[in-house]
Design a protein around this motif. Structure first.
Motif: not given
Length: 357
Positions: A320-334, A342-349
């Motif tokens: 909800m709060l960060f752009d760039g969330a990871l995808d756990p499909a297949g049982g791993t995250v990259r 971190l590769g994340l941007e805070f979605k302040r609004p």
């Protein structure tokens, strides 16, 4: 000069939630932003909004003069300054959030993804689906388990047991057996009692259900009880999420199979990496507790990484709060390779309606 700013956001749960020893209807994320030389790094912890006051009143003056390239120096200064305030608990959560923000700041300043700055030893990190709260009815638990094991193809999932401080043992066993039928034989079933049982109760439950991982079967403060359960059951016994410093893990490692550490509690990435080294020296893997998007880079940098807890509440909040969330499909995250830090941007609004401090 490094400037720290803080904010706290309380997000209601999407349904009533409880484990063996606690009930809640919201979760608070305390965000720290560390800024210097026109660059800003982010870190956070999950805890009371008052953690933000620890950051601004105790830690910010100590961090201000630290070099952007030396997070461990700032970490040492923060640990020293909270001596009389008490390191475990709120102070350690505050240090954790600041330390993570400082590592993110350094990586962004250098233009590197954080896992490459730390030195990655793997491209992907296994995860396990985590939720299955004791307040869920059969339909809600089925929906969640089928989402993880079926739609996302995560081959390991965990549910909460120990309902009402272990007073509903029969229902716990029934839920475990039902969960196993839902996920099928190819998915591992984990259980978390959150310290609700006595040692003998925990042994009975573990022997009555086909589980591979038993988290906090008794209180994590009951070292003798953890050892008793570990020696009596075939599944792995885990604990460690309440470890706020390295001495905690020195005491814990002899009585469990796999330690858990939480980067938002132990003292950030700096201390998390040290905990991983301590675990490896004892021939143990390390599992990461909750806050999956803060753990991905650090876990990619340790050779004895077991898995990251893909915890329902924190996954929902971080998505909800960060752009760039990871995808756990297949049982791993990259970890993200296409952005620094971190590769994340805070979605302040998007976050602002939930702000409480």
């Amino acid at each position: 000069m490094i400037e720290l700013s803080t904010a706290a956001y309380t997000i209601p749960t999407d349904a009533p939630e409880a484990d063996g020893t606690l009930q809640w209807d919201s979760t608070t994320l305390v965000l720290v932003e560390a800024s210097a030389e026109g660059v800003t790094g982010i870190g956070w912890t999950y805890g009371p909004a008052t953690v933000a006051q620890v950051v601004t009143k105790l830690l910010a003056p100590e961090v201000a003069g630290s070099g952007v390239l030396n997070p461990p120096a700032a970490h040492e200064a923060m640990c020293r300054t909270v001596r009389n305030a008490g390191r475990p608990g709120l102070c350690s959560m505050a240090i954790s959030a600041v330390d993570c923000a400082l590592w993110d700041l350094k990586a962004r300043r250098l233009g590197l993804p954080l896992h490459h700055l730390l030195g990655a030893v793997r491209e992907e990190v296994p995860v396990y689906g985590s939720g299955g709260f004791t307040t869920y009815d059969d339909a809600r638990m089925r929906e969640q388990l089928e989402h993880w094991a079926g739609e996302q193809r995560i081959p390991r999932v965990k549910i909460k047991i120990g309902e009402a401080w272990g007073s509903r043992e029969a229902r716990d066993v029934e839920r475990l057996r039902r969960a196993q039928k839902i996920i099928g034989p190819d998915t591992e079933l984990f259980a978390d009692a959150n310290g609700a049982y006595s040692a003998k109760q925990a042994v009975r439950v573990a022997r009555a259900a086909d589980i591979r991982w038993f988290e906090e079967p008794v209180s994590s403060d009951d070292l003798a009880g953890l050892a008793t359960v570990r020696d009596a059951v075939p599944c792995e016994v885990a604990a460690g999420e309440y470890g706020y410093d390295l001495p905690y893990f020195v005491r814990l490692l002899p009585v469990i199979d796999c330690p858990q550490a939480d980067v938002t509690r132990i003292g950030g990435i700096t201390e998390f990496l040290r905990a991983a080294g301590l675990a490896r020296a004892h021939g143990r893997d390390l599992s990461a507790h909750c806050a999956p998007h803060l753990h991905a880079a650090a876990m990619a940098a340790i050779p004895n990484a077991r898995h990251i807890e893909w915890f329902h509440d924190h996954v929902r909040i971080e998505s909800m709060l960060f752009d760039g969330a990871l995808d756990p499909a297949g049982g791993t995250v990259r970890p993200r390779d296409d952005a620094p830090g971190l590769g994340l941007e805070f979605k302040r609004p998007d976050a602002e309606p939930y702000r409480v401090a």
